[in-house]
Design an enzyme around this catalytic site. Structure first.
Site, PDB file in Angstrom:
ATOM      1  N   ARG A 174       0.813  -1.231   0.000  1.00 33.42           N
ATOM      2  CA  ARG A 174       0.000   0.000   0.000  1.00 33.42           C
ATOM      3  C   ARG A 174       0.845   1.279   0.000  1.00 33.42           C
ATOM      4  NH1 ARG A 174      -1.844   2.793   3.956  1.00 33.42           N
ATOM      5  NH2 ARG A 174      -1.587   1.155   5.511  1.00 33.42           N
ATOM      6  N   TYR A 215     -16.969   9.271 -19.550  1.00 33.81           N
ATOM      7  CA  TYR A 215     -17.287   7.881 -19.208  1.00 33.81           C
ATOM      8  C   TYR A 215     -18.366   7.899 -18.117  1.00 33.81           C
ATOM      9  CZ  TYR A 215     -16.885   3.582 -16.560  1.00 33.81           C
ATOM     10  OH  TYR A 215     -17.186   2.445 -15.866  1.00 33.81           O
ATOM     11  N   ASP A 261      -8.429  11.892 -19.023  1.00 32.90           N
ATOM     12  CA  ASP A 261      -8.604  10.439 -19.104  1.00 32.90           C
ATOM     13  C   ASP A 261      -8.166  10.059 -20.522  1.00 32.90           C
ATOM     14  OD1 ASP A 261      -9.563   7.867 -19.519  1.00 32.90           O
ATOM     15  OD2 ASP A 261     -11.360   8.168 -18.304  1.00 32.90           O
ATOM     16  N   LYS A 299      -8.309  -1.465 -19.886  1.00 33.78           N
ATOM     17  CA  LYS A 299      -8.608  -1.420 -21.330  1.00 33.78           C
ATOM     18  C   LYS A 299      -7.343  -1.702 -22.156  1.00 33.78           C
ATOM     19  CE  LYS A 299     -12.333   0.163 -19.393  1.00 33.78           C
ATOM     20  NZ  LYS A 299     -13.300  -0.754 -18.866  1.00 33.78           N
TER      21      LYS A 299
HETATM   22  C1  LIG Z   1     -12.829   6.004 -20.562  1.00 35.97           C
HETATM   23  C2  LIG Z   1     -12.895   5.259 -19.282  1.00 35.97           C
HETATM   24  N1  LIG Z   1     -12.380   5.798 -18.184  1.00 35.97           N
HETATM   25  C3  LIG Z   1     -12.414   5.169 -16.998  1.00 35.97           C
HETATM   26  C4  LIG Z   1     -13.037   3.943 -16.850  1.00 35.97           C
HETATM   27  C5  LIG Z   1     -13.080   3.279 -15.508  1.00 35.97           C
HETATM   28  O1  LIG Z   1     -12.149   2.253 -15.455  1.00 35.97           O
HETATM   29  P1  LIG Z   1     -12.309   0.930 -14.541  1.00 35.97           P
HETATM   30  O2  LIG Z   1     -13.531   0.204 -15.012  1.00 35.97           O
HETATM   31  O3  LIG Z   1     -11.015   0.222 -14.747  1.00 35.97           O
HETATM   32  O4  LIG Z   1     -12.487   1.394 -13.139  1.00 35.97           O
HETATM   33  C6  LIG Z   1     -13.604   3.338 -17.978  1.00 35.97           C
HETATM   34  C7  LIG Z   1     -14.270   2.028 -17.864  1.00 35.97           C
HETATM   35  O5  LIG Z   1     -14.980   1.601 -18.742  1.00 35.97           O
HETATM   36  C8  LIG Z   1     -13.533   4.013 -19.218  1.00 35.97           C
HETATM   37  O6  LIG Z   1     -14.069   3.488 -20.332  1.00 35.97           O
END
Ligand SMILES: Cc1ncc(COP(=O)(O)O)c(C=O)c1O
Length: 370
Positions: A45, A99, A171, A196
């Site tokens: 951690r 998202y 992001d 992803k």
């Molecule tokens: C563009 C984007 N950002 C963040 C996330 C969140 O990621 P996680 O599901 O790994 O928590 C996702 C999940 O689908 C996403 O598509």
């Protein structure tokens, strides 16, 4: 060696060499208890185990960052970074086209922490500048966005942030570091859902934040308290996956463009969303990614997905296999119907995560379903 290309960083950078065995791969450090009388305090951690370091070094090299942290999910990365950088009484400017999970966090949780926010419509940087208040600390964007692949001018956002003494955060999940490097364009903080493209095989959940050493110091302070760290076994899996990141993404870029070209010839498709049609994307991306969305004219989207034989209807994205989903019923379900309507997330919209299969096989599958 200096000035390595991304492809080489993917394979080599960060590997924790084991002198004892001379193995080519980083060993996995499974302990959660380490001796400390030598002055070193290793602990999962504290984000300081060698397997964290291996991935962080690789990702920092790819994203031109000074430091980074790995989390158990993309959402752990997003929430930890935001709550580390902004405090009670301060304000954040967010892109509205986000998202679904991030949008849900912003609209349902930030108020509890006394953090104010403005959601900006559209992708015009001027609108973000207009939303800045005296207590604004952060501008947060996602480009290309999920699921409509909208693109925002990152250089313009970075300039606005710097002129107003703010932190800018992106992001960068959809683009991956192979197609877009926001720090090079002046953005301060880069986030990835490593679930992803970085993971790339639909077999793990992970998140990452990279930035300057100064900003990472702040994020670290909150991260050790929130405790959302990634464990060594998962770090090793991510390190292994990232060795082929450039190869996979280059193939996904090519396949996606072939599918866009095919879908463009089909009467049943009323709209295609893919960044290659946007001049800003040409300015800031070196490839346009494996994500595309399209709208069907008459075929019911659920029925269309059932007809597919190879392309698999599934949540998540960025894997080697092609998957498809209806954002209306999945990633954006928690957003109100009125808001989904306003954002243009319709029942007829399908989001396609293009894999590394042969493009003709994918085209044939789409053709038979159409
Ligand atoms: C563009 C984007 N950002 C963040 C996330 C969140 O990621 P996680 O599901 O790994 O928590 C996702 C999940 O689908 C996403 O598509």
């Amino acid at each position: 060696m200096k000035n390595l290309s991304p492809q080489t960083h993917c394979v080599h950078t960060g590997t924790q060499f084991d002198e004892q065995t001379q193995g080519v791969n980083s060993p996995i450090y499974t302990s959660s208890a380490y001796g400390y009388l030598n002055g070193v305090r290793l602990y999962p951690r504290y984000y300081n185990l060698p397997n964290q370091k291996a991935v962080v070094e690789k990702l920092c090299a790819l994203e031109y960052a000074e430091g980074g942290l790995l989390f158990a999910s993309g959402m752990a990365a997003i929430t930890t970074a935001i709550l580390a950088l902004v405090k009670k009484g301060e304000h954040i400017v967010f892109q509205n086209n986000l998202y679904g999970g991030t949008h849900y966090f912003v609209t349902s949780d930030l108020e509890k922490y006394g953090i104010e926010f403005t959601l900006v419509e559209g992708m015009n940087p001027e609108d973000y500048a207009k939303a800045i208040q005296a207590n604004t600390k952060l501008i947060y964007v996602e480009t290309p966005s999920n699921p409509l692949l909208k693109v925002i001018d990152l250089q313009a956002i970075a300039e606005i942030s710097k002129a107003n003494n703010l932190v800018s955060m992106i992001d960068n999940t959809f683009a991956s570091p192979i197609n877009q490097n926001p720090i090079k364009l002046g953005i301060d903080v880069v986030m990835h859902s490593a679930t992803k493209y970085l993971g790339g095989h639909s077999d793990m959940c992970a998140g990452a934040i990279v930035s300057s050493a100064k900003i990472m110091e702040k994020v670290y302070h909150t991260a050790i308290n929130f405790g959302g760290n990634m464990d060594s076994q998962a770090c090793y899996l991510l390190e292994r996956s990232m060795k082929t990141l450039a190869l996979r993404v280059e193939r996904q870029n090519q396949n996606a463009q072939k599918l866009v070209d095919f879908l463009g010839t089909q009467n049943e498709i009323s709209q295609i969303y893919y960044p290659s049609s946007d001049p800003i994307a040409h300015k800031q991306m070196s490839g346009f990614g494996g994500m595309l969305s399209f709208e069907l004219k008459t075929i019911d989207s659920q029925e269309f997905m059932k007809r597919l034989k190879l392309i698999f209807p599934a949540l998540s994205l960025g894997g080697v296999e092609s998957t498809i989903c209806s954002p209306y019923n999945t990633s954006h379900l928690k957003i109100s119907q009125a808001e989904r309507d306003r954002l243009g997330i319709k029942n007829s919209l399908l989001r396609f995560s293009v894999g590394i299969e042969d493009a003709n096989d994918l085209i044939n599958d789409l053709r038979q379903a159409l």
